[in-house]
Design a protein around this motif. Structure first.
Motif, mmCIF file in Angstrom:
data_model
loop_
_atom_site.group_PDB
_atom_site.id
_atom_site.type_symbol
_atom_site.label_atom_id
_atom_site.label_comp_id
_atom_site.label_asym_id
_atom_site.label_seq_id
_atom_site.Cartn_x
_atom_site.Cartn_y
_atom_site.Cartn_z
ATOM 1 N N UNK A 146 0.843 -1.206 0.000
ATOM 2 C CA UNK A 146 0.000 0.000 0.000
ATOM 3 C C UNK A 146 0.870 1.245 0.000
ATOM 4 N N UNK A 147 1.915 1.267 0.837
ATOM 5 C CA UNK A 147 2.793 2.438 0.882
ATOM 6 C C UNK A 147 3.585 2.591 -0.415
ATOM 7 N N UNK A 148 3.951 1.478 -1.034
ATOM 8 C CA UNK A 148 4.730 1.543 -2.272
ATOM 9 C C UNK A 148 3.925 2.170 -3.397
ATOM 10 N N UNK A 149 2.616 2.003 -3.372
ATOM 11 C CA UNK A 149 1.781 2.628 -4.390
ATOM 12 C C UNK A 149 1.816 4.153 -4.278
ATOM 13 N N UNK A 150 2.015 4.641 -3.049
ATOM 14 C CA UNK A 150 2.114 6.087 -2.858
ATOM 15 C C UNK A 150 3.522 6.602 -3.135
ATOM 16 N N UNK A 151 4.508 5.810 -2.701
ATOM 17 C CA UNK A 151 5.914 6.208 -2.888
ATOM 18 C C UNK A 151 6.724 4.954 -3.131
ATOM 19 N N UNK A 152 7.036 4.631 -4.392
ATOM 20 C CA UNK A 152 7.779 3.410 -4.705
ATOM 21 C C UNK A 152 9.094 3.343 -3.939
ATOM 22 N N UNK A 153 9.420 2.128 -3.451
ATOM 23 C CA UNK A 153 10.653 1.935 -2.707
ATOM 24 C C UNK A 153 11.757 1.384 -3.579
ATOM 25 N N UNK A 154 12.878 1.058 -2.932
ATOM 26 C CA UNK A 154 14.037 0.562 -3.668
ATOM 27 C C UNK A 154 13.825 -0.861 -4.155
ATOM 28 N N UNK A 155 13.010 -1.635 -3.460
ATOM 29 C CA UNK A 155 12.800 -3.039 -3.824
ATOM 30 C C UNK A 155 11.311 -3.343 -3.789
ATOM 31 N N UNK A 156 10.835 -4.059 -4.774
ATOM 32 C CA UNK A 156 9.408 -4.374 -4.850
ATOM 33 C C UNK A 156 9.020 -5.271 -3.676
ATOM 34 N N UNK A 157 7.895 -4.999 -3.033
ATOM 35 C CA UNK A 157 7.480 -5.844 -1.902
ATOM 36 C C UNK A 157 7.217 -7.284 -2.329
ATOM 37 N N UNK A 158 6.843 -7.507 -3.609
ATOM 38 C CA UNK A 158 6.622 -8.870 -4.082
ATOM 39 C C UNK A 158 7.908 -9.691 -4.008
ATOM 40 N N UNK A 159 9.020 -9.065 -4.369
ATOM 41 C CA UNK A 159 10.308 -9.764 -4.312
ATOM 42 C C UNK A 159 10.678 -10.117 -2.874
ATOM 43 N N UNK A 160 10.410 -9.182 -1.960
ATOM 44 C CA UNK A 160 10.724 -9.432 -0.548
ATOM 45 C C UNK A 160 9.876 -10.567 -0.001
ATOM 46 N N UNK A 161 8.603 -10.588 -0.351
ATOM 47 C CA UNK A 161 7.717 -11.661 0.112
ATOM 48 C C UNK A 161 8.169 -13.006 -0.439
ATOM 49 N N UNK A 162 8.479 -13.064 -1.728
ATOM 50 C CA UNK A 162 8.913 -14.323 -2.318
ATOM 51 C C UNK A 162 10.198 -14.820 -1.662
ATOM 52 N N UNK A 163 11.102 -13.903 -1.326
ATOM 53 C CA UNK A 163 12.334 -14.288 -0.645
ATOM 54 C C UNK A 163 12.041 -14.855 0.733
ATOM 55 N N UNK A 164 11.161 -14.217 1.465
ATOM 56 C CA UNK A 164 10.818 -14.696 2.804
ATOM 57 C C UNK A 164 10.167 -16.073 2.747
ATOM 58 N N UNK A 165 9.234 -16.250 1.824
ATOM 59 C CA UNK A 165 8.544 -17.535 1.714
ATOM 60 C C UNK A 165 9.526 -18.632 1.307
ATOM 61 N N UNK A 166 10.478 -18.294 0.434
ATOM 62 C CA UNK A 166 11.487 -19.276 0.029
ATOM 63 C C UNK A 166 12.333 -19.708 1.227
#
Length: 220
Positions: A146-166
């Protein structure tokens, strides 16, 4: 005070001391105590009370391993219902399905969950994944997205989630591999036991004697 007095009257110390004091009265009636019978009776009562075992509080009743497994199964069902309601990337959804499949296999009633119950560290790994790690990873992704939609960050939250789940999937896989290796070790140990017992040759574990070898007809 009345309750404490009643408790003492029923205690092992009072009962043992009273039995010793009765023995002192018997000695008095037999003529062994003489004029000092009050001292003898009192002394025997005190000695008996001191020799009596101290009161023992009941041991705490902890939960059985099977009850812990039941609670974890219920919590895994709650987690799955939560995952079905959230909107996640396809890759993370697929990996989460693999992870929950591993956890479900470990917690399924039967010998697998019984083996897990004997491994406190393994139970901790499963409980931590179900009750904390997976919910926290998913919830953090939803909030960060939700916050990334307002202000994109350095890393996509999808990538972070996939890394955590892995990482969580790898941890669960290591647990499964460890339990499998324990069963393989148990199987090999039984094989060595049978071999050491002398059951390594022949049919049904019976070795052929030299006489039997001589009586065997020649090969065509």
């Amino acid at each position: 005070m009345a309750a404490r007095a009643a408790g003492y009257l029923e205690s092992a110390r009072n009962l043992t001391g009273s039995a010793a004091a009765l023995g002192g009265l018997a000695l008095t009636f037999a003529g062994f105590a003489g004029a000092y019978w009050p001292v003898v009776v009192g002394g025997l009562y005190g000695a008996g009370a001191l020799l009596a075992p101290p009161p023992r509080p009941p041991a705490p009743a902890f939960e059985e391993p099977s009850s812990r497994m039941d609670e974890l199964r219920a919590d895994l069902g709650t987690l799955r219902a939560y995952l079905d309601r959230v909107d996640l990337p396809a890759a993370a959804t697929e990996r989460l399905a693999e992870l929950t499949g591993l956890l479900d296999g470990l917690l399924a009633p039967g010998w697998a969950s019984e083996a897990l119950a004997e491994d406190p560290e393994g139970v901790h790994v499963v409980a931590r994944a179900v009750r904390r790690d997976v919910p926290e990873s998913v919830d953090a992704y939803l909030r960060t997205r939700w916050w990334t939609r307002l202000a994109p960050g350095a890393r996509a939250p999808e990538e972070e989630l996939e890394r955590q789940v892995a990482l969580l999937h790898g941890e669960a896989q290591e647990l499964v591999d460890g339990l499998r290796e324990a069963e393989e070790l148990r199987q090999r140990s039984h094989t060595r036991y049978l071999e050491d017992r002398g059951g390594g040759g022949g049919v049904g574990g019976l070795r052929r004697t030299p006489a039997a070898e001589k009586e065997r007809p020649p090969e065509p």
